[in-house]
Scaffold this motif. Structure first.
Motif, short mmCIF file in Angstrom:
data_model
loop_
_atom_site.label_atom_id
_atom_site.label_comp_id
_atom_site.label_asym_id
_atom_site.label_seq_id
_atom_site.Cartn_x
_atom_site.Cartn_y
_atom_site.Cartn_z
N LYS A 385 57.60 -60.13 -110.57
CA LYS A 385 57.04 -61.41 -111.02
C LYS A 385 56.62 -62.30 -109.84
O LYS A 385 55.51 -62.82 -109.84
CB LYS A 385 58.07 -62.14 -111.89
CG LYS A 385 57.43 -63.18 -112.76
CD LYS A 385 58.35 -63.55 -113.90
CE LYS A 385 59.01 -64.87 -113.62
NZ LYS A 385 59.77 -65.37 -114.76
N VAL A 410 56.99 -61.28 -120.21
CA VAL A 410 58.23 -61.92 -119.77
C VAL A 410 59.21 -61.90 -120.95
O VAL A 410 58.81 -62.13 -122.09
CB VAL A 410 57.97 -63.38 -119.32
CG1 VAL A 410 59.24 -64.00 -118.74
CG2 VAL A 410 56.84 -63.43 -118.31
N ALA A 439 60.35 -59.98 -115.93
CA ALA A 439 59.00 -59.61 -116.38
C ALA A 439 58.63 -58.19 -115.99
O ALA A 439 59.08 -57.67 -114.97
CB ALA A 439 57.98 -60.58 -115.77
#
Ligand code: SAH
Length: 466
Positions: A385, A410, A439
């Motif tokens: 992420k 996510v 995520a």
């Protein structure tokens, strides 16, 4: 806390009578329920209309008399009549618990939905507020427990004194009972005859006494992406059998809560609110716990064999000669694919699916991935992420098509899932504000076939689309 208006308990009715006032279908329903007990069941009504044959009841077609309640443990009123009013009055003045069918304010007690495997009884109550829901739950529990389960419960009851004399520690006793109720051999023997069941159970007891506390074991269990209903049944069962649950911070509390209530819980992501355990400390911890004879559930998010440091933990267990078993779980990328209806392999588009870590990727990794994405394969990047934009840019630098679709999920597999869709170029050019939470970044042409833009449909399922 303190939210229950009723208290579930098991009430002794043996040798007593249960009186039902009424002769219609409602009375029949109550008769069906209470004839599961050994109590004497008496039906009283001036008009007996329902067919009570086949039920072990005394159906008296006559007026109610106060002496009908002599020795009564419970009274059900299932008709509206002067007799019924008299019976209610009489029950109240004698302090006999009263149930007036379908009139909750007049009831002293409600009848739960019951799953009966005598002597084991499971009662499901909604305090009279949602009986349909209670019945649905009951149907599920019925399906979970084999019909012969009660016989094993009786066996356990019969052995109780001996078990207490022979096995002195609580954990050892629990292990014995768990083995007793989960052993297919005992289930088969008990369903043949009580004597055969007892014989097998005694053999099992001897074996447990001979082995003492026994060796511990470590189960590496995949917790899935973070919803309790994405846990496997096996994971759930072992969490119920564990003495200790050692879990990572990424496993939400709802999932850890699925474990045995009195199991010790150790959050290795958060050592007493300070620093987290190092991998070496975790290895030492699980080896020590199992060496003490404990059954350790090492609960990891997703699948334990995917970016779960399982290699190191297994090495430590092998070196220490400790038994282990691995229970797979739903890995985050698969939950993300499900949430967005994205087939990560797709005929004529994507011939494969690669799980990789974006964290610490070197130039060689990026060369490989760019080539794979060009060939149409789907990349699922974990731990990426914070470096999403950078990885997208580097993939293009290493030869990937800037228009390759990307999708970011996510909190995959959780109620608060959110998604973002774009291309390698858009991701590398614009800073994207992601929701809080772990995520998965997907890269590859198959992403375009998912429901990423279909916000209305996802929202209808309770999903938020960024
Ligand atoms: N064993 C885990 C992965 C652990 S590594 C599994 O199989 O899923 C931690 C990374 O997993 C996170 O950085 C994130 O990329 C991913 N992850 C874990 N849970 C996730 C979730 N619910 N949604 C999206 N990604 C998740």
């Amino acid at each position: 806390m303190g939210a229950l208006n009723t208290f579930p308990l098991s009430y002794k009715v043996e040798g007593k009578r249960i009186v039902i006032i009424g002769g219609g279908d409602e009375a029949l329903n109550k008769a069906r329920l209470v004839t599961k007990t050994t109590a004497e069941v008496v039906i009283i009504s001036r008009q007996i209309e329902a067919d009570f044959t086949g039920f072990d009841v005394q159906a008296l077609e006559r007026a109610f008399e106060p002496s009908d309640l002599d020795g009564a443990a419970l009274v059900f009123v299932a008709e509206e009549s002067a007799d019924a009013d008299l019976a209610k009055h009489e029950a109240r003045s004698r302090n006999i618990p009263l149930n007036v069918v379908d009139v909750p304010p007049e009831c002293d007690f409600y009848t739960p939905s019951i799953v009966e495997r005598a002597p084991l009884t499971i009662a499901i109550s909604s305090e009279g507020k949602a009986p349909v829901l209670a019945r649905l739950v009951r149907a599920r529990i019925e399906a979970m427990l084999p019909p012969g389960f009660g016989k094993i419960a009786s066996l356990a009851g019969g052995l109780r004194e001996r078990v207490e004399n022979l096995i002195h520690d609580g954990a050892g006793r629990r292990r014995f009972y768990e083995a007793l109720v989960t052993s297919p051999r005992i289930e088969t023997a008990a369903s043949q005859s009580a004597a055969a069941g007892l014989h097998e159970a005694e053999a099992l007891l001897e074996q447990h006494v001979a082995q003492g506390a026994g060796q511990g074991v470590v189960w590496l269990i995949g917790a899935g992406p973070g919803s309790e209903d994405l846990l496997t049944l096996r994971a759930q069962r072992l969490l119920q059998e564990a003495d200790v649950i050692v879990h990572d911070q990424l496993v939400p509390a709802v999932v850890v809560d699925m474990g045995r209530r009195d199991a010790e819980r150790i959050d290795v992501g958060k050592a007493k609110g300070h620093h987290s355990f190092s991998q070496a400390q975790i290895n030492t911890l699980i080896v020590r716990l199992a060496s003490e004879g404990k059954r350790v559930a090492r609960l990891k998010s997703g699948d334990p064999m995917v970016f779960g440091r399982a290699g190191e933990e297994l090495d430590a267990l092998r070196k220490a000669g400790i038994d282990y078993r691995i229970v797979p779980g739903v890995s985050a990328a698969l939950a993300a694919a499900a949430d967005t209806a994205t087939p990560v392999t797709l005929r004529n588009v994507s011939s494969g699916f690669v799980m990789a870590t974006a964290h610490g990727a070197n130039d060689q990794d990026l060369d490989h991935w760019a080539a794979l994405a060009k060939a149409g394969l789907t990349l699922a990047l974990y731990m990426g992420k914070s470096v999403a934009a950078e990885v997208a840019k580097r993939l293009v630098d290493h030869g990937a098509d800037p228009l390759t679709p990307i999708g970011i999920v996510v909190n995959a597999g959780r109620a608060n899932v959110s998604t973002h869709v774009g291309t390698l170029r858009s991701l590398s050019e614009r800073a994207v504000q992601f929701a809080d939470g772990p995520a998965i970044i997907f890269v590859g042409p198959a992403i375009a076939s998912g429901d990423w833009a279909d916000g209305a449909r996802l929202a209808a399922q309770g999903f938020k689309v960024a």
